[in-house]
Every structure is written in C-alpha cells, then in structure tokens.
Write an enzyme that holds these catalytic residues in place. Structure first.
Site, PDB file in Angstrom:
ATOM      1  N   GLY A   3      48.005  46.762  44.672  1.00  0.00           N
ATOM      2  CA  GLY A   3      47.822  45.735  43.499  1.00  0.00           C
ATOM      3  C   GLY A   3      48.344  44.301  43.821  1.00  0.00           C
ATOM      4  O   GLY A   3      48.757  43.399  43.132  1.00  0.00           O
ATOM      5  N   VAL A  14      39.657  50.911  42.546  1.00  0.00           N
ATOM      6  CA  VAL A  14      40.306  52.509  42.108  1.00  0.00           C
ATOM      7  C   VAL A  14      39.020  52.995  41.212  1.00  0.00           C
ATOM      8  O   VAL A  14      39.300  53.731  40.646  1.00  0.00           O
ATOM      9  CB  VAL A  14      41.447  52.194  41.148  1.00  0.00           C
ATOM     10  CG1 VAL A  14      42.613  52.039  42.375  1.00  0.00           C
ATOM     11  CG2 VAL A  14      41.539  51.061  40.103  1.00  0.00           C
ATOM     12  N   ALA A  32      41.412  44.234  32.170  1.00  0.00           N
ATOM     13  CA  ALA A  32      40.622  44.276  31.037  1.00  0.00           C
ATOM     14  C   ALA A  32      39.751  42.877  30.897  1.00  0.00           C
ATOM     15  O   ALA A  32      40.259  42.049  31.269  1.00  0.00           O
ATOM     16  CB  ALA A  32      41.346  44.443  29.649  1.00  0.00           C
ATOM     17  N   LEU A  51      48.236  36.300  37.557  1.00  0.00           N
ATOM     18  CA  LEU A  51      46.648  36.035  37.374  1.00  0.00           C
ATOM     19  C   LEU A  51      46.418  36.894  36.439  1.00  0.00           C
ATOM     20  O   LEU A  51      45.822  36.627  35.248  1.00  0.00           O
ATOM     21  CB  LEU A  51      45.983  36.532  38.837  1.00  0.00           C
ATOM     22  CG  LEU A  51      44.577  36.039  38.912  1.00  0.00           C
ATOM     23  CD1 LEU A  51      44.615  34.549  39.104  1.00  0.00           C
ATOM     24  CD2 LEU A  51      44.038  36.564  40.384  1.00  0.00           C
ATOM     25  N   ILE A  68      55.407  37.777  32.984  1.00  0.00           N
ATOM     26  CA  ILE A  68      55.612  37.011  34.095  1.00  0.00           C
ATOM     27  C   ILE A  68      54.494  36.268  34.323  1.00  0.00           C
ATOM     28  O   ILE A  68      53.220  36.952  34.228  1.00  0.00           O
ATOM     29  CB  ILE A  68      55.905  37.914  35.331  1.00  0.00           C
ATOM     30  CG1 ILE A  68      57.543  38.821  34.904  1.00  0.00           C
ATOM     31  CG2 ILE A  68      55.880  37.253  36.594  1.00  0.00           C
ATOM     32  CD1 ILE A  68      57.573  39.707  36.120  1.00  0.00           C
ATOM     33  N   TYR A 102      47.026  41.420  22.901  1.00  0.00           N
ATOM     34  CA  TYR A 102      47.096  42.196  24.105  1.00  0.00           C
ATOM     35  C   TYR A 102      46.292  43.571  23.838  1.00  0.00           C
ATOM     36  O   TYR A 102      45.580  44.280  24.885  1.00  0.00           O
ATOM     37  CB  TYR A 102      48.534  42.965  24.170  1.00  0.00           C
ATOM     38  CG  TYR A 102      48.824  43.366  25.606  1.00  0.00           C
ATOM     39  CD1 TYR A 102      48.742  42.796  26.885  1.00  0.00           C
ATOM     40  CD2 TYR A 102      49.373  44.679  25.904  1.00  0.00           C
ATOM     41  CE1 TYR A 102      49.066  43.099  28.195  1.00  0.00           C
ATOM     42  CE2 TYR A 102      49.689  45.248  27.046  1.00  0.00           C
ATOM     43  CZ  TYR A 102      49.471  44.509  28.133  1.00  0.00           C
ATOM     44  OH  TYR A 102      49.888  44.826  29.380  1.00  0.00           O
ATOM     45  N   LYS A 127      47.721  50.720  28.349  1.00  0.00           N
ATOM     46  CA  LYS A 127      49.340  51.091  28.477  1.00  0.00           C
ATOM     47  C   LYS A 127      50.007  52.253  28.031  1.00  0.00           C
ATOM     48  O   LYS A 127      50.590  53.040  28.582  1.00  0.00           O
ATOM     49  CB  LYS A 127      50.219  49.882  28.520  1.00  0.00           C
ATOM     50  CG  LYS A 127      49.697  48.563  29.312  1.00  0.00           C
ATOM     51  CD  LYS A 127      49.838  49.035  30.833  1.00  0.00           C
ATOM     52  CE  LYS A 127      49.842  47.538  31.762  1.00  0.00           C
ATOM     53  NZ  LYS A 127      49.544  48.075  33.133  1.00  0.00           N
TER      54      LYS A 127
HETATM   55  P1  NAD Z   1      48.152  40.299  39.201  1.00  0.00           P
HETATM   56  O1  NAD Z   1      46.721  39.765  38.685  1.00  0.00           O
HETATM   57  O2  NAD Z   1      48.696  39.767  40.316  1.00  0.00           O
HETATM   58  O3  NAD Z   1      47.808  42.043  39.767  1.00  0.00           O
HETATM   59  C1  NAD Z   1      46.732  42.871  39.173  1.00  0.00           C
HETATM   60  C2  NAD Z   1      46.103  43.827  40.123  1.00  0.00           C
HETATM   61  O4  NAD Z   1      45.308  44.613  39.896  1.00  0.00           O
HETATM   62  C3  NAD Z   1      45.290  42.675  41.261  1.00  0.00           C
HETATM   63  O5  NAD Z   1      45.916  42.965  42.444  1.00  0.00           O
HETATM   64  C4  NAD Z   1      44.029  43.397  41.150  1.00  0.00           C
HETATM   65  O6  NAD Z   1      43.280  43.302  42.432  1.00  0.00           O
HETATM   66  C5  NAD Z   1      44.158  45.033  40.949  1.00  0.00           C
HETATM   67  N1  NAD Z   1      43.023  45.379  40.343  1.00  0.00           N
HETATM   68  C6  NAD Z   1      42.546  45.199  39.095  1.00  0.00           C
HETATM   69  N2  NAD Z   1      41.316  45.714  39.067  1.00  0.00           N
HETATM   70  C7  NAD Z   1      41.340  46.606  40.210  1.00  0.00           C
HETATM   71  C8  NAD Z   1      40.457  47.708  40.759  1.00  0.00           C
HETATM   72  N3  NAD Z   1      39.429  47.808  39.995  1.00  0.00           N
HETATM   73  N4  NAD Z   1      40.907  48.405  41.743  1.00  0.00           N
HETATM   74  C9  NAD Z   1      41.830  47.849  42.611  1.00  0.00           C
HETATM   75  N5  NAD Z   1      42.787  47.182  41.991  1.00  0.00           N
HETATM   76  C10 NAD Z   1      42.260  46.407  41.185  1.00  0.00           C
HETATM   77  O7  NAD Z   1      48.930  40.819  37.897  1.00  0.00           O
HETATM   78  P2  NAD Z   1      50.258  41.472  37.786  1.00  0.00           P
HETATM   79  O8  NAD Z   1      51.038  40.621  36.430  1.00  0.00           O
HETATM   80  O9  NAD Z   1      50.967  41.363  38.808  1.00  0.00           O
HETATM   81  O10 NAD Z   1      50.030  42.854  37.328  1.00  0.00           O
HETATM   82  C11 NAD Z   1      50.389  43.876  37.874  1.00  0.00           C
HETATM   83  C12 NAD Z   1      50.640  45.123  37.093  1.00  0.00           C
HETATM   84  O11 NAD Z   1      51.733  44.697  36.194  1.00  0.00           O
HETATM   85  C13 NAD Z   1      49.452  45.196  36.122  1.00  0.00           C
HETATM   86  O12 NAD Z   1      49.596  46.849  35.611  1.00  0.00           O
HETATM   87  C14 NAD Z   1      49.956  44.545  34.830  1.00  0.00           C
HETATM   88  O13 NAD Z   1      49.709  45.051  33.551  1.00  0.00           O
HETATM   89  C15 NAD Z   1      51.457  44.655  34.704  1.00  0.00           C
HETATM   90  N6  NAD Z   1      52.407  44.053  33.965  1.00  0.00           N
HETATM   91  C16 NAD Z   1      52.331  42.554  33.915  1.00  0.00           C
HETATM   92  C17 NAD Z   1      53.094  41.894  33.268  1.00  0.00           C
HETATM   93  C18 NAD Z   1      52.946  40.316  33.571  1.00  0.00           C
HETATM   94  O14 NAD Z   1      53.509  39.787  32.365  1.00  0.00           O
HETATM   95  N7  NAD Z   1      52.523  39.782  34.474  1.00  0.00           N
HETATM   96  C19 NAD Z   1      54.114  42.410  32.409  1.00  0.00           C
HETATM   97  C20 NAD Z   1      54.192  43.654  32.334  1.00  0.00           C
HETATM   98  C21 NAD Z   1      53.117  44.555  32.961  1.00  0.00           C
END
Ligand code: NAD
Length: 257
Positions: free
Chosen positions: A14, A66, A96, A195, A192, A156, A163
């Site tokens: 990720g 995935v 999403a 993207l 945070i 959300y 989730k």
């Molecule tokens: P990010 O955009 O940097 O990471 C999301 C990742 O998901 C990317 O690397 C993307 O390539 C990958 N992804 C999406 N579809 C995919 C697929 N079909 N196959 C493989 N990989 C796929 O954003 P992030 O904020 O670092 O998100 C990482 C996790 O943290 C997510 O589960 C997100 O929901 C969770 N999260 C984020 C926050 C926030 O505020 N940023 C808060 C709580 C939880």
C-alpha cells in the site's frame, strides 16, 4: 534505531508515495531492523517506490492488484520462492469511488458498494489465506482502519461500511489463525493528508477539528502510526490479537465535538 524487528521479514502493501501511511510504517520498520518486501498496485506506484527505496539494500518489489486473485496467488508463490518465510504483513489498502464519498450514504451504488468491500475488506481475507503457509514461525498481520467504521462520519459513507467489515474480518481472522500463532490486528488512524484521504469530501475540515478539539490538539503523523505498527509486528505485542488500536490523538474517546 531499535532492534524490535531484527531478523524479521515484513511485507508492506500500500505505498503509493512518500505521504502514504504505509511508507511511514516502512520507515519505522526499517529503523527497527526489519527486512522489507513491498507490493505496488500499478506502474505509477512502482516508479514512486523505486525512488523511495533506491538507497535501501536487499529490497524486493512485487506487483499485486488485490482485485486480481491471480496477482495474490503469484505474489505469495514468488515470495515463497525468494524468501521462504515471512513474519509480518502490513495491509494498508483501500479504495472507493470519489462520488461515493460525499452526500447521502443511501445513494451508494451496488457497484460502488462491491468495489469498496472488495478492495478495502475482502483483500485482507485473501491476503491472509495465501500468506498463512509462509508464516511458519507464527506472524503478525496488520491492517489500517478509521473511526468511520464505528460511527457515522459525514461523507465517509461506503468506506465506513467497508471498514466495519474489515474490523470484523480482523476478529474472525484472529480466531482462525491464533492457533498457528499468527496474530491479526488493526490500527485505527486519525486523519492524515494522503492521496486516499483527499478523496473524501471535506477532509480539510476534519483536520481542523483535530487541531482545535481532540485531546492532543493536533493530527497524528504517518510515523506515529508506524511506531505503533512496529509494536504490533514485534514480540512486544505477543499477547495481543483481534485488537483495534486507535492512533488518533484521542478522538475516539470524545463525545460529539
Ligand atoms: P494512500 O493513497 O497513500 O494508500 C492507499 C493505497 O491503496 C495505495 O497504495 C493504493 O495503490 C492502494 N490500493 C488501492 N486499490 C488497490 C488495489 N486494487 N490493489 C492494490 N493496492 C490498491 O492512502 P493512505 O491514507 O496511506 O491509506 C492507507 C490505508 O490507511 C487505507 O486503508 C486507508 O483507508 C487507511 N486510513 C487512512 C487514513 C487517512 O486519514 N489517511 C485514516 C485512517 C485509515
């Protein structure tokens, strides 16, 4: 620097770019002495990952979208051939459609619902199944979630429901895999700027609430999530499974803000 993950091989799924939570986790794991393996979704992420990891010795990058069963099968087949054993997995993946992340939840389309569930929740199940044979010494599987799983958070929407399924999957997977000493946990991170987060309408105003009202009066950083991830991946958390740890500056403890 510490040695909490010395001798451990951890798969990080990720990293899209340097702002990704997965990258904050990777940096914390490297500082704890881990050997890292990364997956990338597609070519754009590959070039970002290559730049980020250019100075790191012995790093392997594997493609894994995935939504493709064959990608997941090939991933663990190749890791099995190249490494034999892994000790931890960081699943930091969600998606999403942007149009589903605003307005009323009742407008969620069937296709949008399935897509969010498939990428954001089911993928943990498939990854855990195929990783299991490689966790011969036991292991720790970790995923990322958000408070929108537990409460209705404006905009959300479908991601909150995905989730919830993800957090429930953590409990079921923990029950299945515990007898093999494979632990499964989640971190519920505060907002945070990444993207993925910027796809949620009004994300900037959520961050403002953090600065003004949550107990620590600030947002959290990728590295703070990373340090908790190191704990959950390490021997220090050996008695913890099926758990969800909030790294959110205390937001989850508050009533209506
Ligand atoms: P990010 O955009 O940097 O990471 C999301 C990742 O998901 C990317 O690397 C993307 O390539 C990958 N992804 C999406 N579809 C995919 C697929 N079909 N196959 C493989 N990989 C796929 O954003 P992030 O904020 O670092 O998100 C990482 C996790 O943290 C997510 O589960 C997100 O929901 C969770 N999260 C984020 C926050 C926030 O505020 N940023 C808060 C709580 C939880």
């Amino acid at each position: 620097m510490n040695t909490l993950l010395k001798g451990k091989t951890i798969l990080i799924m990720g990293v899209a770019n340097k702002w990704s939570i997965a990258w904050g986790i990777a940096e914390a794991c490297l500082d704890a002495g881990a050997n890292l393996i990364f997956t990338y979704q597609g070519e754009r992420n590959l070039s970002n990952l290559q730049k980020l990891t250019a100075d790191l010795p012995n790093i392997s990058l594997y493609k894994c979208d995935v939504t493709e069963d064959q990608d997941i099968i090939d991933l663990f087949h190749n890791i099995g051939n190249d490494y034999g054993t892994i000790h931890g997995i960081v699943h930091s993946i969600a998606f999403a459609k942007k149009e589903e992340l605003e307005g009323a939840y009742y407008n969620t389309s069937r296709e949008g619902y399935h897509l969010a569930q498939d990428i954001s929740a089911y993928s943990l199940v498939a990854v855990s199944r195929h990783a299991r044979p490689l966790m011969k010494d036991g292991g720790s599987i970790l995923t990322l979630t958000y408070i929108g799983a537990e409460r209705a958070v404006q905009n959300y929407n479908v991601m909150g429901v995905a989730k919830s399924a993800l957090e429930s999957s953590v409990r079921y997977l923990a029950a299945d895999l515990g007898p093999e000493n494979i632990r499964v946990n989640s971190i519920s991170a505060g907002p945070i700027k990444t993207l993925a987060a910027q796809g949620v309408k009004g994300f900037g105003s959520i961050l403002k609430v953090y600065e003004e009202k949550v107990p620590l009066r600030r947002a959290v950083t990728q590295r703070e999530v990373g340090d908790t991830a190191v704990f959950l991946l390490s021997h220090m958390s050996r008695g913890i499974t099926g758990e969800n740890i909030h790294v959110d500056a205390g937001f989850h403890a508050m009533g209506l803000l």
